[in-house]
Structure formats: C-alpha cells, structure tokens
Design a protein around this motif. Structure first.
Motif, mmCIF file in Angstrom:
data_model
loop_
_atom_site.group_PDB
_atom_site.id
_atom_site.type_symbol
_atom_site.label_atom_id
_atom_site.label_comp_id
_atom_site.label_asym_id
_atom_site.label_seq_id
_atom_site.Cartn_x
_atom_site.Cartn_y
_atom_site.Cartn_z
ATOM 1 N N LYS A 1 42.906 35.437 1.521
ATOM 2 C CA LYS A 1 43.224 36.615 1.227
ATOM 3 C C LYS A 1 42.972 36.857 -0.293
ATOM 4 N N GLY A 2 42.697 38.246 -0.403
ATOM 5 C CA GLY A 2 41.992 38.754 -1.909
ATOM 6 C C GLY A 2 43.131 38.428 -2.925
ATOM 7 N N GLY A 3 42.627 38.580 -4.038
ATOM 8 C CA GLY A 3 43.401 38.456 -5.218
ATOM 9 C C GLY A 3 43.788 37.118 -5.725
ATOM 10 N N THR A 4 42.952 35.963 -5.386
ATOM 11 C CA THR A 4 43.649 34.611 -5.367
ATOM 12 C C THR A 4 42.710 34.202 -6.805
ATOM 13 N N GLY A 5 41.819 35.089 -7.058
ATOM 14 C CA GLY A 5 40.788 34.374 -8.437
ATOM 15 C C GLY A 5 39.502 34.095 -7.932
ATOM 16 N N ARG A 6 39.153 34.386 -6.663
ATOM 17 C CA ARG A 6 37.669 33.790 -6.401
ATOM 18 C C ARG A 6 36.760 34.324 -7.337
ATOM 19 N N THR A 7 36.761 35.715 -7.642
ATOM 20 C CA THR A 7 35.716 36.257 -8.565
ATOM 21 C C THR A 7 35.839 35.473 -10.045
ATOM 22 N N THR A 8 37.073 35.535 -10.564
ATOM 23 C CA THR A 8 37.320 35.012 -11.843
ATOM 24 C C THR A 8 36.578 33.354 -11.844
ATOM 25 N N LEU A 9 37.052 32.614 -10.799
ATOM 26 C CA LEU A 9 36.653 31.080 -10.932
ATOM 27 C C LEU A 9 35.056 31.144 -10.646
ATOM 28 N N ASN B 1 45.201 28.615 -8.409
ATOM 29 C CA ASN B 1 45.112 29.579 -9.544
ATOM 30 C C ASN B 1 46.297 29.999 -9.804
ATOM 31 N N ARG B 2 46.621 30.327 -11.170
ATOM 32 C CA ARG B 2 47.808 30.837 -11.938
ATOM 33 C C ARG B 2 48.957 29.899 -11.492
ATOM 34 N N ALA B 3 48.720 28.518 -11.702
ATOM 35 C CA ALA B 3 49.500 27.449 -11.116
ATOM 36 C C ALA B 3 50.696 27.120 -11.992
ATOM 37 N N ARG C 1 43.814 22.491 -11.314
ATOM 38 C CA ARG C 1 45.161 23.872 -11.398
ATOM 39 C C ARG C 1 44.515 24.501 -12.610
ATOM 40 N N ILE C 2 44.592 25.956 -12.412
ATOM 41 C CA ILE C 2 44.318 26.561 -13.466
ATOM 42 C C ILE C 2 45.646 27.495 -13.991
ATOM 43 N N PRO C 3 45.969 27.457 -15.350
ATOM 44 C CA PRO C 3 47.017 27.815 -15.496
ATOM 45 C C PRO C 3 47.296 29.557 -15.526
ATOM 46 N N ASP C 4 48.643 30.036 -15.431
ATOM 47 C CA ASP C 4 48.707 31.584 -15.570
ATOM 48 C C ASP C 4 48.271 32.102 -16.573
ATOM 49 N N ASP C 5 47.702 32.998 -17.060
ATOM 50 C CA ASP C 5 47.455 34.034 -18.176
ATOM 51 C C ASP C 5 46.947 35.431 -17.998
ATOM 52 N N ALA C 6 47.777 36.022 -17.418
ATOM 53 C CA ALA C 6 47.618 37.482 -16.932
ATOM 54 C C ALA C 6 47.010 38.381 -17.933
ATOM 55 N N ALA C 7 47.590 38.381 -19.138
ATOM 56 C CA ALA C 7 47.192 39.056 -20.226
ATOM 57 C C ALA C 7 45.726 38.605 -20.670
ATOM 58 N N LEU C 8 45.380 37.533 -20.747
ATOM 59 C CA LEU C 8 43.957 37.054 -20.743
ATOM 60 C C LEU C 8 42.942 37.532 -19.709
ATOM 61 N N ALA C 9 43.272 37.128 -18.424
ATOM 62 C CA ALA C 9 42.721 37.424 -17.370
ATOM 63 C C ALA C 9 42.399 38.917 -17.282
ATOM 64 N N THR C 10 43.174 39.522 -17.390
ATOM 65 C CA THR C 10 43.043 41.194 -17.344
ATOM 66 C C THR C 10 42.248 41.798 -18.555
ATOM 67 N N SER D 1 39.939 39.919 -20.441
ATOM 68 C CA SER D 1 38.737 39.668 -19.890
ATOM 69 C C SER D 1 37.775 40.433 -18.888
ATOM 70 N N ILE D 2 38.549 40.766 -17.964
ATOM 71 C CA ILE D 2 37.987 41.696 -16.784
ATOM 72 C C ILE D 2 37.517 42.976 -17.221
ATOM 73 N N ASN D 3 38.490 43.684 -18.181
ATOM 74 C CA ASN D 3 38.477 44.907 -18.788
ATOM 75 C C ASN D 3 37.337 44.927 -19.552
ATOM 76 N N ALA E 1 44.315 27.917 -23.114
ATOM 77 C CA ALA E 1 44.758 26.824 -21.967
ATOM 78 C C ALA E 1 43.546 27.257 -20.845
ATOM 79 N N MET E 2 43.515 28.848 -20.541
ATOM 80 C CA MET E 2 42.703 29.083 -19.335
ATOM 81 C C MET E 2 41.383 28.690 -19.364
ATOM 82 N N GLY E 3 41.012 28.772 -20.734
ATOM 83 C CA GLY E 3 39.549 28.642 -20.896
ATOM 84 C C GLY E 3 39.135 27.001 -20.757
HETATM 85 N N1 LIG Z 1 44.414 32.429 -13.967
HETATM 86 C C1 LIG Z 1 44.856 33.365 -13.837
HETATM 87 N N2 LIG Z 1 46.005 33.996 -14.608
HETATM 88 C C2 LIG Z 1 46.297 35.146 -14.329
HETATM 89 N N3 LIG Z 1 45.730 36.288 -13.718
HETATM 90 C C3 LIG Z 1 44.645 35.757 -12.887
HETATM 91 C C4 LIG Z 1 44.262 34.474 -13.213
HETATM 92 N N4 LIG Z 1 42.941 34.456 -12.317
HETATM 93 C C5 LIG Z 1 42.869 35.677 -12.031
HETATM 94 N N5 LIG Z 1 43.686 36.499 -12.292
HETATM 95 C C6 LIG Z 1 43.966 37.942 -12.064
HETATM 96 O O1 LIG Z 1 44.315 38.096 -10.727
HETATM 97 C C7 LIG Z 1 43.298 39.107 -10.134
HETATM 98 C C8 LIG Z 1 42.637 38.875 -9.073
HETATM 99 O O2 LIG Z 1 41.730 38.000 -9.577
HETATM 100 P P1 LIG Z 1 40.182 37.861 -8.950
HETATM 101 O O3 LIG Z 1 39.402 39.494 -8.809
HETATM 102 O O4 LIG Z 1 39.218 36.959 -9.797
HETATM 103 O O5 LIG Z 1 40.455 37.544 -7.651
HETATM 104 P P2 LIG Z 1 39.599 37.544 -6.178
HETATM 105 O O6 LIG Z 1 40.158 36.697 -5.153
HETATM 106 O O7 LIG Z 1 38.106 37.784 -6.278
HETATM 107 O O8 LIG Z 1 39.918 39.148 -5.756
HETATM 108 P P3 LIG Z 1 39.438 40.273 -4.964
HETATM 109 O O9 LIG Z 1 40.394 40.307 -3.716
HETATM 110 O O10 LIG Z 1 39.870 41.711 -5.930
HETATM 111 O O11 LIG Z 1 38.133 39.914 -4.798
HETATM 112 C C9 LIG Z 1 42.888 39.760 -11.317
HETATM 113 O O12 LIG Z 1 43.514 40.824 -11.617
HETATM 114 C C10 LIG Z 1 42.617 38.644 -12.357
HETATM 115 O O13 LIG Z 1 42.717 39.288 -13.632
#
Ligand SMILES: Nc1ncnc2c1ncn2[C@@H]1O[C@H](COP(=O)(O)OP(=O)(O)OP(=O)(O)O)[C@@H](O)[C@H]1O
Ligand SMILES: [Mg+2]
Length: 407
Positions: free
Chosen positions: A152-160, A318-320, A342-351, A353-355, A368-370
C-alpha cells in the motif's frame, strides 16, 4: 543469447491467423517463459519490432503486398539483435535461401512441426552473438538493482529509495541511478528538488535503439551525484510501459551504474514485476500496523509463488518506533520472515526534508533517522558487494506463466 531471467519474446509477421494458432500450438513444447506477439500487416512489423525488441522474429513467406525478403532485409538492419527465421512452404525451399541472404538466421518449413520449431529456437538462442553483444552482456552484469515496494502507499518507499540512493553515492562514491517507477504518483522530482524536462517517456519510442548516450541524456542529475530517471506527470504518459521496455532500460542502467534503485508504485502489474524480476533485492517497507500485516503476507506469498527466493526479499519496518505500533517480534512471528531493518519514527524530520527537497541522509545524517538510513545503506552494501560470488544463484525463478498476446 537469452539471459537467465529473460522472457523469450517472439514476433510473428503473418497475414494468416491460422498460422498464428499453429505457432502458438507449436510453442506449447517450449519449456521456458515466452510471449508470442503477432502482427498481420507487414507495414507495421518494423515499428512493432522496434517497440518490442523481440529475440526472435518469425516472418511468413506469404505476406500481402510486399515480399518477405524485403521485410526480412529491413528488420535485420533495424533490429539487429533479433534472430529472424523465415517460415517457408516445404516446396518453396528456393525462397529460403533468398530469405537467408536477406538476413534471416534460418528457415522453418510449413506446416510447422512443434519439435522442429523448439529445436531451431534452441539452436538459434544458443548461437553466440557477435562479439560486441557478448561484451555488452558481460558488462550488463555490473550493477546491483534494488527495488522498493509495498502493498500500500505511504509506507516510505520513496523516502527509503531516495535516501538509500544518496547514501550509496556518499558511502561508496560509485555511480548510482534512481528510477522513479511510481507512474501513478511520481515524487522523486519533488523530494530531490529536480527540475528536468526529460523522463522515461523520451526513451520509449526509441526502445530498440537505446544506447547509453540516449539514456544518459534523459537522466536528471542530483546535487549528490545520483542520476534519476524521472517518471512523466501521469497524464503525459502516452501508453503503458511494456515489459521489454523495462528489461531494455534496466539492462542499460545496470551497465552504466554500479547501483540502480527503483521506487515502485502500485499496482504491481506486469511492468512492475519486470522491475522486480530484474532486481537483486526487493525492499518491502511496512508500517507497524495490523492491516499492513495481512497485505504484506499476501504480497510475500505472491513473491514466493512467483519464484523469488527468500533472501531476495527484505522486510524493513518504517516508523518502527511509532506510538502504539506492533512490535517487531510480533511482526516477525506473524509474517514468518525476519525483519531486516527498522527505521525510527520522526514525522517532523521526514516532512521537513520532503518539503525542503533535501533528503534526511544529506542534511540530518546524525539524527536517529539519518543514522538508521545509513545503517540500511551499509546492510545493502555488505549484502550485495560481499555476495558477488553468489550472484548467479541469487534468483531461482519458479515455473512462470506463459502468455499469449496479439495485435
Ligand atoms: N521514518 C519516518 N518517520 C515519520 N514519517 C515518515 C518516515 N518515513 C516516511 N515518512 C512520511 O510518510 C509519508 C510517506 O512516505 P513516502 O512518500 O516515502 O512513502 P511512499 O510509500 O513512497 O508513499 P506514496 O504512496 O505517496 O508513494 C511521507 O509524508 C513521509 O514524510
Ligand atoms: Mg512514493
């Protein structure tokens, strides 16, 4: 001639539907994966062959409005990598020698005998290619391919994917490419602040004549040195990206780069599986949530059924450390697979860096995430760089489906 992971693509040029059926029937004896394409109008044969880049082209001698020899001559000069076989009536063997002179590798007499077709295909595929192609193939084995996906979407594929790409570049200094293969919702351009006019759609129309120069010209160059094959805006994608397109593009990228990372979107269709087939490792990202477990289980089952070995697929949580999330031990027990990282949860930093368009691993490498992202990169390096000698055994594909397609 046929790579271990390649599907055999056969293009039949014939005006006769019954000949297509005959070939389809004869191919039932073929034990490997194959896909048969049929083009009934000789005028379309060239463009279809350039698009599909088949390994084999069968040309019927009984074409409408043009001689088979002319078609063979054009095909052999425009799609030189394909082996052309002429299909000749048994009493017209004289035509067969003309076909061979025009560029056909061999000929088969009609009506087809299944055993004969299978034998000739095997012989042709075993024949050594010209030296330059052999060299290309050896070189093609250079780069490692790592694909990122999730059910499913939103699990961090792009971030990773993005952070691993940049991390690999920083830590190995080697050439790294990233493919944004989320064609429904591309994001690499935003996440990496890339402004490029060119993307994969600039390669598709020239699939049969792709070369490193052409591929290089469409890649976006990121400040870190990572080069990115962007996805077009979804509305701009003229047609589906075919399996041969993916195979060609991956082959070239592996030849050009030490590392090729792929950010895969959904659905996991045939095109996405072409990327997964070509990958050395699949990193499946999952959030510590109950619903994720079931879908991940289904996806893992699908992968194993498809023939991927257990060590090809890595599970990364992710966001373990997410509050209220399921424990890693629980996830491992329920999924019967070890969590690789396992990648720790850090919503503020993740957001943040994306922005800002600056990935965490660049500007917040000590967070910790880095640190955790760098650890993931190190695991990938240790696994793939340390496993070169086992490369040939990395994929054991199970029995794969066969497909039959026509124009
Ligand atoms: N380790 C993390 N801690 C907190 N938030 C995170 C973490 N990794 C990713 N996120 C947030 O989760 C959201 C989804 O991340 P990302 O876009 O990397 O996932 P995706 O699987 O590529 O999603 P999409 O379905 O949009 O392609 C983003 O808002 C991102 O900032
Ligand atoms: Mg994404």
């Amino acid at each position: 001639m046929l790579g271990a992971r390649e599907t055999l693509r056969i293009l039949l040029v014939s005006a006769h539907e019954d000949l297509r059926d005959e070939v389809g029937h004869a191919l039932e004896r073929w034990t490997g994966d194959y896909r048969l394409y049929w083009v009934s109008q000789p005028g379309l044969a060239l463009s279809r062959a350039e698009e599909l880049v088949p390994q084999i082209i069968l040309v019927d001698d009984d074409l409408v409005g043009v001689s088979a020899t002319t078609v063979i001559r054009e095909l052999s000069s425009r799609v030189p990598a394909a082996a052309i076989l002429a299909l000749e009536d048994a009493d017209e063997v004289a035509k067969a020698s003309q076909a061979v002179l025009a560029g056909a590798r061999s000929f088969i007499t009609k009506p087809l005998r299944p055993d004969e077709l299978a034998t000739i295909l095997q012989q042709v595929l075993r024949q050594p290619r010209p030296v330059s192609m052999e060299m290309e193939e050896t070189a093609a084995l250079r780069g490692h391919v790592v694909a990122f996906c999730a059910p499913k979407g939103g699990t961090g594929r792009t971030t990773l994917a993005v952070n691993t790409a940049i991390g690999l570049r920083m830590m190995t200094k080697q050439e790294v490419a990233l493919v944004d293969a989320d064609y429904a919702a591309p994001a690499a351009d935003v996440v990496m602040s890339l402004h490029n006019q060119r993307d994969i759609s600039n390669l598709l129309s020239r699939a049969s004549r792709l070369d490193q120069e052409l591929v290089s010209s469409v890649l976006a160059k990121h400040a870190s040195g990572v080069q990115v094959l962007l996805a077009p805006p979804p509305a701009d994608l003229a047609g589906p990206i075919s399996v041969p397109h993916v195979q060609q593009i991956l082959m070239l990228l592996r030849r050009m780069f030490s590392w090729v990372l792929v950010d895969l979107g959904l659905p996991l269709d045939e095109m996405a599986f072409a990327f997964l087939d070509g990958a050395d490792r699949i990193i499946l990202s999952i959030l510590p949530e109950m619903v994720a477990l079931r879908n991940t289980r289904l996806m893992l089952d699908q992968f194993y059924e498809w023939g991927y070995s257990r060590d090809k697929v890595w599970l990364v949580v992710n966001r373990a450390t997410m509050k209220g999330g399921i424990s890693t031990r629980d996830m491992e027990d329920r999924l019967h697979i070890r969590v690789s990282h396992r990648i720790p949860d850090d919503a503020a930093l993740a957001t943040h860096s994306i922005n800002r368009g600056v990935p965490v691993i660049m500007n917040h490498r000590r967070s910790a995430m880095g640190r955790s992202l760098r650890k993931l990169v190190q695991l990938v390096i240790d696994d793939l760089e340390g496993a070169v000698e086992t490369k040939s055994s990395r994929v054991r594909r199970g029995k794969r489906r066969r497909a039959f397609a026509s124009d």
